[in-house]
Design a protein around this motif. Structure first.
Motif, PDB file in Angstrom:
ATOM      1  N   GLY A  66     113.164  83.240  19.826  1.00 10.46           N
ATOM      2  CA  GLY A  66     113.518  81.836  19.688  1.00 10.46           C
ATOM      3  C   GLY A  66     112.487  80.863  20.206  1.00 10.46           C
ATOM      4  N   ALA A  67     111.353  81.358  20.690  1.00 13.61           N
ATOM      5  CA  ALA A  67     110.275  80.487  21.182  1.00 13.61           C
ATOM      6  C   ALA A  67     109.007  80.776  20.384  1.00 13.61           C
ATOM      7  N   HIS A  68     108.090  79.826  20.392  1.00 12.68           N
ATOM      8  CA  HIS A  68     106.814  80.077  19.726  1.00 12.68           C
ATOM      9  C   HIS A  68     105.681  79.909  20.741  1.00 12.68           C
ATOM     10  N   TYR A  69     104.681  80.759  20.573  1.00 12.38           N
ATOM     11  CA  TYR A  69     103.536  80.794  21.490  1.00 12.38           C
ATOM     12  C   TYR A  69     102.264  80.624  20.657  1.00 12.38           C
ATOM     13  N   THR A  70     101.564  79.533  20.882  1.00 10.35           N
ATOM     14  CA  THR A  70     100.346  79.237  20.145  1.00 10.35           C
ATOM     15  C   THR A  70      99.136  79.498  21.043  1.00 10.35           C
ATOM     16  N   TYR A  71      98.218  80.292  20.552  1.00 13.80           N
ATOM     17  CA  TYR A  71      97.031  80.594  21.352  1.00 13.80           C
ATOM     18  C   TYR A  71      95.797  80.587  20.453  1.00 13.80           C
ATOM     19  N   LYS A  72      94.646  80.435  21.075  1.00 20.80           N
ATOM     20  CA  LYS A  72      93.355  80.526  20.390  1.00 20.80           C
ATOM     21  C   LYS A  72      92.545  81.622  21.087  1.00 20.80           C
ATOM     22  N   VAL A  73      91.481  82.017  20.448  1.00 20.60           N
ATOM     23  CA  VAL A  73      90.652  83.082  21.007  1.00 20.60           C
ATOM     24  C   VAL A  73      89.191  82.645  21.045  1.00 20.60           C
ATOM     25  N   LYS A  74      88.606  82.757  22.215  1.00 17.26           N
ATOM     26  CA  LYS A  74      87.178  82.531  22.384  1.00 17.26           C
ATOM     27  C   LYS A  74      86.474  83.892  22.357  1.00 17.26           C
ATOM     28  N   GLU A  75      85.199  83.878  21.985  1.00 16.55           N
ATOM     29  CA  GLU A  75      84.436  85.131  21.980  1.00 16.55           C
ATOM     30  C   GLU A  75      83.162  84.955  22.788  1.00 16.55           C
ATOM     31  N   LEU A  76      82.851  85.974  23.582  1.00 15.04           N
ATOM     32  CA  LEU A  76      81.653  85.945  24.425  1.00 15.04           C
ATOM     33  C   LEU A  76      80.908  87.263  24.277  1.00 15.04           C
ATOM     34  N   GLY A  77      79.601  87.174  24.005  1.00 10.81           N
ATOM     35  CA  GLY A  77      78.763  88.361  24.031  1.00 10.81           C
ATOM     36  C   GLY A  77      78.403  88.688  25.468  1.00 10.81           C
ATOM     37  N   PHE A  78      78.613  89.939  25.872  1.00 13.78           N
ATOM     38  CA  PHE A  78      78.480  90.303  27.285  1.00 13.78           C
ATOM     39  C   PHE A  78      77.880  91.702  27.383  1.00 13.78           C
ATOM     40  N   HIS A  79      76.582  91.768  27.680  1.00 12.36           N
ATOM     41  CA  HIS A  79      75.891  93.054  27.789  1.00 12.36           C
ATOM     42  C   HIS A  79      76.126  93.919  26.549  1.00 12.36           C
ATOM     43  N   GLY A  80      76.084  93.295  25.379  1.00  8.41           N
ATOM     44  CA  GLY A  80      76.270  94.028  24.137  1.00  8.41           C
ATOM     45  C   GLY A  80      77.716  94.304  23.771  1.00  8.41           C
ATOM     46  N   ILE A  81      78.649  93.762  24.558  1.00  7.86           N
ATOM     47  CA  ILE A  81      80.081  93.965  24.335  1.00  7.86           C
ATOM     48  C   ILE A  81      80.715  92.636  23.941  1.00  7.86           C
ATOM     49  N   LYS A  82      81.675  92.696  23.030  1.00 10.38           N
ATOM     50  CA  LYS A  82      82.420  91.495  22.677  1.00 10.38           C
ATOM     51  C   LYS A  82      83.615  91.333  23.604  1.00 10.38           C
ATOM     52  N   ILE A  83      83.716  90.160  24.213  1.00  9.80           N
ATOM     53  CA  ILE A  83      84.883  89.833  25.027  1.00  9.80           C
ATOM     54  C   ILE A  83      85.686  88.762  24.302  1.00  9.80           C
ATOM     55  N   TYR A  84      86.967  89.027  24.120  1.00  5.84           N
ATOM     56  CA  TYR A  84      87.869  88.051  23.523  1.00  5.84           C
ATOM     57  C   TYR A  84      88.709  87.437  24.642  1.00  5.84           C
ATOM     58  N   LEU A  85      88.615  86.127  24.792  1.00  2.69           N
ATOM     59  CA  LEU A  85      89.315  85.425  25.859  1.00  2.69           C
ATOM     60  C   LEU A  85      90.483  84.647  25.270  1.00  2.69           C
ATOM     61  N   ILE A  86      91.676  84.909  25.798  1.00  4.95           N
ATOM     62  CA  ILE A  86      92.900  84.327  25.274  1.00  4.95           C
ATOM     63  C   ILE A  86      93.100  82.927  25.858  1.00  4.95           C
ATOM     64  N   ASP A  87      93.076  81.936  24.958  1.00  5.55           N
ATOM     65  CA  ASP A  87      93.211  80.538  25.371  1.00  5.55           C
ATOM     66  C   ASP A  87      94.655  80.086  25.131  1.00  5.55           C
ATOM     67  N   HIS A  88      95.412  80.062  26.197  1.00  5.81           N
ATOM     68  CA  HIS A  88      96.800  79.599  26.171  1.00  5.81           C
ATOM     69  C   HIS A  88      97.038  78.803  27.446  1.00  5.81           C
ATOM     70  N   PRO A  89      97.899  77.782  27.422  1.00 10.42           N
ATOM     71  CA  PRO A  89      98.140  76.990  28.639  1.00 10.42           C
ATOM     72  C   PRO A  89      98.531  77.822  29.863  1.00 10.42           C
ATOM     73  N   TYR A  90      99.171  78.979  29.653  1.00 11.28           N
ATOM     74  CA  TYR A  90      99.504  79.843  30.789  1.00 11.28           C
ATOM     75  C   TYR A  90      98.265  80.153  31.628  1.00 11.28           C
ATOM     76  N   PHE A  91      97.107  80.187  30.994  1.00 10.37           N
ATOM     77  CA  PHE A  91      95.863  80.531  31.686  1.00 10.37           C
ATOM     78  C   PHE A  91      94.947  79.308  31.837  1.00 10.37           C
ATOM     79  N   SER A  92      94.777  78.567  30.762  1.00  8.48           N
ATOM     80  CA  SER A  92      93.799  77.476  30.789  1.00  8.48           C
ATOM     81  C   SER A  92      94.272  76.259  31.575  1.00  8.48           C
ATOM     82  N   GLU A  93      95.583  76.169  31.830  1.00  9.54           N
ATOM     83  CA  GLU A  93      96.087  75.028  32.601  1.00  9.54           C
ATOM     84  C   GLU A  93      96.571  75.420  33.994  1.00  9.54           C
ATOM     85  N   ALA A  94      96.622  76.705  34.291  1.00  7.53           N
ATOM     86  CA  ALA A  94      97.026  77.158  35.628  1.00  7.53           C
ATOM     87  C   ALA A  94      95.900  76.889  36.626  1.00  7.53           C
TER      88      ALA A  94
END
Length: 478
Positions: A66-94
């Motif tokens: 019954g709830a909706h959760y909207t998130y975006k994804v950032k990508e970072l190259g890191f020592h040859g590895i792809k890191i996907y960072l979850i952008d949601h207010p739970y994290f970006s506004e805490a």
């Protein structure tokens, strides 16, 4: 192999403790073995401030209970590895990684991270051979993947997308389990209550992860044994003992590119086995920094840690006054328990020529303490792995440890021919005092033996390459 590595923090991006060290070093080591590793972690407020990344995946919406959760994804190259960072207010506004629960409970926040990790994997058509999660923060990921949760909530359309994915959970510290009232975790409803581990309407994220994971990897072989007992496991031994074949202890590695006394830029002088003169200079600078007399022949004991019961302060505090009766100097750096911190400040004021306490954590000073001390103290009540004892060995600083967890797997007592330190088993202040006295006596009366132990310690290596190969074996095992 394709490896989806889900974790709450990664060194060089954001760090609060040793978990971040693993979050950086293990994926890099696995990548060097030829595996395609993708890391998923939160896009915290501080990370956003430091990196300011653009979106690689635009707004995604999950409709759940019954709830909706909207998130975006950032990508970072890191020592040859792809890191996907979850952008949601739970994290970006805490305001902080774990302490700010104003937007949602930690259980809710990190449950969302787990779901987003699987959702991103599906969106990118990255069907992993291995899902590797870490501690309670990401422990629900195997539940979400192995149960019918994703299908039931229509988060994926291909029912067999994760059918060949094996799940592995690394236990860095079983004392922290992510227990929370179910009504504070809206992502879990009554249906989930019958499948996850819940007790008195509380979910236990770590226990649930242990139940659903294919393999369980505590961070040292000794810790793997200890968590089979009720006390050693902080109450999860019943889950561990239900499937002992799933449990394989793997010792963490040490990043010797950052911890090498021959090249460490934090030190006033470098040194190595063949030329130890720089260590004496480090000791001299440490004594000056700590306001201690520059006594070359007085043994100096160092300690860098959280000021907490787990780190052995119940053993340390009752014996400090007795210890300071000896010819010794003592430097402690750390933050934590206010009551213990106040006592340490008091001791420091009353014994300024022998004892210095710095209420802080400064990376450059932690390197200096490792290099300038003669002994390094780690009398932990429990220590799943530990890293400082590895640093100490590399820096020619003999560890004084309790024979527990990773300390038991890395430090060899003076009673053995291949000794690299001093250890005691029984958890008591008197046993600790006796062990320290033995170390001080050996320092004065057996210098040749001490030199031999230092050399043996400096030649010891615990590498991430070795750890990665052990994980690789676990990944391939049935």
């Amino acid at each position: 192999m394709k490896i989806l590595f889900v974790i709450s923090e990664v060194e060089d991006i954001i760090k609060t403790g040793g978990l971040a060290d693993v979050g950086k070093a293990l994926p890099i080591a696995l990548s060097k073995l030829g595996h395609d590793v993708r890391i998923v972690m939160p896009y915290y407020k501080q990370v956003a401030k430091d990196l300011d990344l653009t979106n690689t995946i635009q707004s995604q919406i999950m409709h759940i209970n019954g709830a909706h959760y909207t998130y975006k994804v950032k990508e970072l190259g890191f020592h040859g590895i792809k890191i996907y960072l979850i952008d949601h207010p739970y994290f970006s506004e805490a305001q902080s990684l774990y302490a700010d629960e104003s937007l949602a409970s930690n259980a809710q926040r990190f449950s969302l991270l787990s779901l987003c990790a699987l959702s991103v994997s599906y969106y990118l058509d990255f069907a992993p051979n291995i899902l590797h999660c870490n501690d309670w923060h990401t422990a629900l990921t195997p539940y979400f993947m192995h149960s019918d949760y994703l299908i039931r909530h229509q988060l994926i359309n291909k029912h067999d997308f994760f059918a060949q994915t094996k799940s592995v959970i690394t236990i860095h510290n079983a004392a922290f389990q992510g227990a929370e009232k179910l009504d504070r975790v809206p992502l879990l409803n009554d249906h989930d209550k019958h499948h996850i581990y819940s007790d008195n309407n509380h979910v236990n994220m770590l226990r649930t992860g242990l139940m659903f994971s294919n393999k369980i990897c505590p961070v040292s072989p000794s810790y793997a044994h200890e968590i089979t007992s009720y006390l050693g496991s902080h109450g999860v031994s019943d889950v561990i003992n239900q499937a002992p074949h799933k449990v394989i202890g793997i010792l963490n590695g040490c990043d010797y590119s950052q911890w090498d006394p021959a090249s460490d830029k934090h030190l006033p002088a470098n040194f190595e086995i063949g030329n130890m003169k720089g260590k004496q200079e480090c000791k001299k600078v440490l004594q000056k920094t700590a306001g201690l007399p520059p006594l070359k022949s007085t043994p100096l004991i160092g300690m860098v840690c959280r000021v907490a019961k787990q780190k052995g302060f119940d053993f340390i505090m009752p014996i400090i006054e007795d210890l300071l009766l000896h010819k010794v100097q003592f430097v402690i750096m750390g933050t934590g328990d206010a009551a213990i911190v106040a006592k340490l400040h008091d001791i420091s004021r009353r014994h300024p020529d022998k004892f210095h306490f710095l209420e802080a954590f400064k990376p450059n000073l932690s390197h200096l303490i490792e290099a300038g001390s003669d002994f390094f103290l780690m009398p932990s009540e429990f220590e799943p792995c530990g890293l400082n004892q590895m640093y100490s060995l590399a820096y020619g600083t003999l560890p004084i440890v309790r024979h527990v967890g990773g300390l038991a797997d890395t430090v060899i007592d003076i009673s053995q021919s291949n000794a690299t330190g001093f250890s005691f088993t029984e958890p008591s202040a008197l046993n600790l005092l006796s062990t320290i006295r033995n170390a001080l006596l050996s320092y004065h009366d057996s210098p040749s033996k001490i030199k031999k132990m230092i050399k043996q310690g400096m030649q010891t290596r615990f590498t991430w390459e070795t750890a990665a190969k052990h994980y690789e074996h676990v990944y391939k095992s049935k």
